[in-house]
Structures are given as structure tokens and as C-alpha cells.
Design a protein around this motif. Sequence first.
Motif, PDB file in Angstrom:
ATOM      1  N   ASN A  65       0.826  -1.206   0.000  1.00  0.00           N
ATOM      2  CA  ASN A  65       0.000   0.000   0.000  1.00  0.00           C
ATOM      3  C   ASN A  65       0.861   1.258   0.000  1.00  0.00           C
ATOM      4  OD1 ASN A  65      -2.360  -1.505  -0.056  1.00  0.00           O
ATOM      5  ND2 ASN A  65      -2.641  -1.441   2.151  1.00  0.00           N
ATOM      6  N   ALA A  66       1.909   1.252   0.800  1.00  0.00           N
ATOM      7  CA  ALA A  66       2.822   2.402   0.834  1.00  0.00           C
ATOM      8  C   ALA A  66       3.521   2.564  -0.515  1.00  0.00           C
ATOM      9  CB  ALA A  66       3.846   2.231   1.952  1.00  0.00           C
ATOM     10  N   ALA A  67       3.907   1.457  -1.144  1.00  0.00           N
ATOM     11  CA  ALA A  67       4.570   1.509  -2.448  1.00  0.00           C
ATOM     12  C   ALA A  67       3.617   2.018  -3.520  1.00  0.00           C
ATOM     13  CB  ALA A  67       5.098   0.117  -2.819  1.00  0.00           C
ATOM     14  N   ILE A  68       2.370   1.581  -3.483  1.00  0.00           N
ATOM     15  CA  ILE A  68       1.366   2.062  -4.438  1.00  0.00           C
ATOM     16  C   ILE A  68       1.192   3.567  -4.286  1.00  0.00           C
ATOM     17  CG2 ILE A  68      -1.100   2.022  -5.007  1.00  0.00           C
ATOM     18  CD1 ILE A  68      -1.011  -1.027  -4.303  1.00  0.00           C
ATOM     19  N   GLU A  69       1.072   4.034  -3.042  1.00  0.00           N
ATOM     20  CA  GLU A  69       0.913   5.466  -2.796  1.00  0.00           C
ATOM     21  C   GLU A  69       2.117   6.253  -3.302  1.00  0.00           C
ATOM     22  OE1 GLU A  69      -0.077   6.167   1.290  1.00  0.00           O
ATOM     23  OE2 GLU A  69      -1.904   4.969   1.161  1.00  0.00           O
ATOM     24  N   GLU A  70       3.319   5.709  -3.103  1.00  0.00           N
ATOM     25  CA  GLU A  70       4.523   6.385  -3.588  1.00  0.00           C
ATOM     26  C   GLU A  70       4.523   6.469  -5.110  1.00  0.00           C
ATOM     27  OE1 GLU A  70       9.355   5.829  -3.488  1.00  0.00           O
ATOM     28  OE2 GLU A  70       8.203   5.090  -1.782  1.00  0.00           O
ATOM     29  N   GLY A  71       4.138   5.383  -5.776  1.00  0.00           N
ATOM     30  CA  GLY A  71       4.073   5.370  -7.232  1.00  0.00           C
ATOM     31  C   GLY A  71       3.047   6.359  -7.769  1.00  0.00           C
ATOM     32  N   ILE A  81      -5.558  10.237  -2.880  1.00  0.00           N
ATOM     33  CA  ILE A  81      -5.501   8.778  -2.955  1.00  0.00           C
ATOM     34  C   ILE A  81      -6.559   8.221  -2.010  1.00  0.00           C
ATOM     35  CG2 ILE A  81      -4.084   6.726  -2.590  1.00  0.00           C
ATOM     36  CD1 ILE A  81      -1.627   8.531  -3.124  1.00  0.00           C
ATOM     37  N   LYS A  82      -7.425   7.384  -2.538  1.00  0.00           N
ATOM     38  CA  LYS A  82      -8.497   6.784  -1.731  1.00  0.00           C
ATOM     39  C   LYS A  82      -8.136   5.346  -1.403  1.00  0.00           C
ATOM     40  CE  LYS A  82     -11.880   9.820  -3.732  1.00  0.00           C
ATOM     41  NZ  LYS A  82     -13.271  10.036  -3.995  1.00  0.00           N
ATOM     42  N   SER A  83      -8.597   4.886  -0.249  1.00  0.00           N
ATOM     43  CA  SER A  83      -8.325   3.527   0.208  1.00  0.00           C
ATOM     44  C   SER A  83      -9.583   2.670   0.135  1.00  0.00           C
ATOM     45  CB  SER A  83      -7.845   3.538   1.662  1.00  0.00           C
ATOM     46  OG  SER A  83      -6.667   4.278   1.779  1.00  0.00           O
ATOM     47  N   ASN A  84      -9.363   1.376  -0.063  1.00  0.00           N
ATOM     48  CA  ASN A  84     -10.438   0.381  -0.013  1.00  0.00           C
ATOM     49  C   ASN A  84     -11.651   0.773  -0.848  1.00  0.00           C
ATOM     50  OD1 ASN A  84      -8.881  -1.197   1.797  1.00  0.00           O
ATOM     51  ND2 ASN A  84      -9.523   0.137   3.457  1.00  0.00           N
ATOM     52  N   GLN A  85     -11.431   1.030  -2.105  1.00  0.00           N
ATOM     53  CA  GLN A  85     -12.507   1.411  -3.015  1.00  0.00           C
ATOM     54  C   GLN A  85     -13.103   0.169  -3.673  1.00  0.00           C
ATOM     55  OE1 GLN A  85     -13.572   4.848  -3.578  1.00  0.00           O
ATOM     56  NE2 GLN A  85     -12.504   4.717  -1.630  1.00  0.00           N
ATOM     57  N   GLN A  86     -14.425   0.094  -3.645  1.00  0.00           N
ATOM     58  CA  GLN A  86     -15.111  -1.005  -4.305  1.00  0.00           C
ATOM     59  C   GLN A  86     -15.597  -0.529  -5.671  1.00  0.00           C
ATOM     60  OE1 GLN A  86     -18.688  -2.687  -2.479  1.00  0.00           O
ATOM     61  NE2 GLN A  86     -17.670  -4.673  -2.648  1.00  0.00           N
ATOM     62  N   ARG A 103      -5.944   0.818  -3.300  1.00  0.00           N
ATOM     63  CA  ARG A 103      -5.793   2.260  -3.490  1.00  0.00           C
ATOM     64  C   ARG A 103      -6.386   2.646  -4.843  1.00  0.00           C
ATOM     65  NH1 ARG A 103      -4.950   1.633   1.109  1.00  0.00           N
ATOM     66  NH2 ARG A 103      -3.153   2.286   2.340  1.00  0.00           N
ATOM     67  N   ALA A 104      -6.902   3.878  -4.910  1.00  0.00           N
ATOM     68  CA  ALA A 104      -7.443   4.406  -6.164  1.00  0.00           C
ATOM     69  C   ALA A 104      -7.202   5.904  -6.195  1.00  0.00           C
ATOM     70  CB  ALA A 104      -8.930   4.105  -6.275  1.00  0.00           C
ATOM     71  N   THR A 105      -7.084   6.426  -7.403  1.00  0.00           N
ATOM     72  CA  THR A 105      -6.943   7.863  -7.577  1.00  0.00           C
ATOM     73  C   THR A 105      -7.667   8.265  -8.856  1.00  0.00           C
ATOM     74  OG1 THR A 105      -5.373   9.699  -7.533  1.00  0.00           O
ATOM     75  CG2 THR A 105      -4.719   7.765  -8.813  1.00  0.00           C
ATOM     76  N   ILE A 106      -8.172   9.489  -8.876  1.00  0.00           N
ATOM     77  CA  ILE A 106      -8.946   9.996 -10.010  1.00  0.00           C
ATOM     78  C   ILE A 106      -8.346  11.320 -10.456  1.00  0.00           C
ATOM     79  CG2 ILE A 106     -11.213  10.819 -10.770  1.00  0.00           C
ATOM     80  CD1 ILE A 106     -12.426   9.017  -8.535  1.00  0.00           C
ATOM     81  N   LEU A 107      -8.206  11.478 -11.763  1.00  0.00           N
ATOM     82  CA  LEU A 107      -7.771  12.741 -12.339  1.00  0.00           C
ATOM     83  C   LEU A 107      -8.634  12.999 -13.565  1.00  0.00           C
ATOM     84  CD1 LEU A 107      -5.738  15.117 -12.272  1.00  0.00           C
ATOM     85  CD2 LEU A 107      -4.332  13.780 -13.853  1.00  0.00           C
ATOM     86  N   ASN A 108      -9.369  14.112 -13.542  1.00  0.00           N
ATOM     87  CA  ASN A 108     -10.317  14.456 -14.598  1.00  0.00           C
ATOM     88  C   ASN A 108     -11.288  13.290 -14.792  1.00  0.00           C
ATOM     89  OD1 ASN A 108      -9.030  16.977 -14.880  1.00  0.00           O
ATOM     90  ND2 ASN A 108      -7.528  16.081 -16.270  1.00  0.00           N
ATOM     91  N   SER A 113      -7.088   2.234 -10.371  1.00  0.00           N
ATOM     92  CA  SER A 113      -7.314   1.421  -9.174  1.00  0.00           C
ATOM     93  C   SER A 113      -6.222   0.362  -9.089  1.00  0.00           C
ATOM     94  CB  SER A 113      -8.685   0.757  -9.227  1.00  0.00           C
ATOM     95  OG  SER A 113      -9.678   1.743  -9.162  1.00  0.00           O
ATOM     96  N   PHE A 114      -5.752   0.140  -7.865  1.00  0.00           N
ATOM     97  CA  PHE A 114      -4.597  -0.728  -7.650  1.00  0.00           C
ATOM     98  C   PHE A 114      -4.906  -1.778  -6.601  1.00  0.00           C
ATOM     99  CE2 PHE A 114      -3.285   3.442  -8.987  1.00  0.00           C
ATOM    100  CZ  PHE A 114      -2.407   3.169 -10.027  1.00  0.00           C
TER     101      PHE A 114
END
Length: 159
Positions: A65-71, A81-86, A103-108, A113-114
Motif C-alpha cells: 500500500n505504501a509503495a502504491i501510494e509512492e508510485g 488517494i483513496k483507500s479500499n474502493q469497491q 488504493r485508487a486515484t482519479i484525475l479528470n 485502481s490498484f
Amino acid sequence: MRFNPKIRIFLVLSDIENQLDDDLWGIGLSIDRSVTSSVSAKDNPTPEYRPKLVITYGANQTDANAAIEEGIGNSLPGNQIKSNQQIYLVNEEGNHFLGSFDRATILNNQTWSFHYADNVGALIGMPSLFRVLNIWENHTLSYEEIVSQVESFINVTRY
């Protein structure tokens, strides 16, 4: 009195031999900061003196999780960065998928999702959808490999 490492090794080896029984396999070596050593058998009444072997191949879930956030941070600095997204997906062939992502992130209008699994059986198997929903899953990677793959995945799929 000066410490003699040869005497210490002899004492440790002697302790090992004294702790082993014919029907017993396993020893533990305990060294604390006061420069004392002890050797214990696998059935020692003090749990912290029992031998323990831990093998981790790849990152564990916390490291992942920490590595995903760093990437994500390397590719999309400051992005939330959002956690535990369904995610529930019905793809263009009408197939239905449901999965929880670490982890998930949204841009535009793009979502990444990871999911990092401890083993191949825990992978979700959800496909990406066009370049709107980008799914990354993997297992048995090191921390550095996760960071690199997440960063590259975002960079390659971002438009």
C-alpha cells in the motif's frame, strides 16, 4: 574484563549442544543489547526465545500500500488517494465484475485502481475499461518494483 568473541562462540555452541535432544529439531539464538546470548529449544516456555523463521517473498500488504501510494505520488503529485474502493464494472461485452481495491486515484475523467495480492488466487481479474478505468493488479513484487510499475502504469495510460 575484555570481551573475547572466541569464548562467546564456544559458549553458544556448547549451549546449542546442551539444548538439543535426540527427538528435538530446532534451536533459537537470542542476543540482547546487554551482550548476553542464549540458545533455546523450540519448546522453550518463553515464546520470544523460541526460534522463528519468517520468509517474505515480495512486499507484504502494508508495504504494498505504501509503495502504491509512492508510485501514484510520483506520477500524480498531490492527487488524492483513496483507500479500499469497491468498483462494480459492466464491460462492453456485458460481463460483470466486482472488486475491492487497495488504493485508487482519479484525475479528470480517468480512474486508476490498484490491488496488490499476497498470492495469485487473491487477484480480482477485473479488466480496464478503455482508458477511463485503469486497473493494475499484481503479486510477489518488491517494494521498489511496485513503485516503478504503478508509476509507469499511470504514465502510460494517462491522456
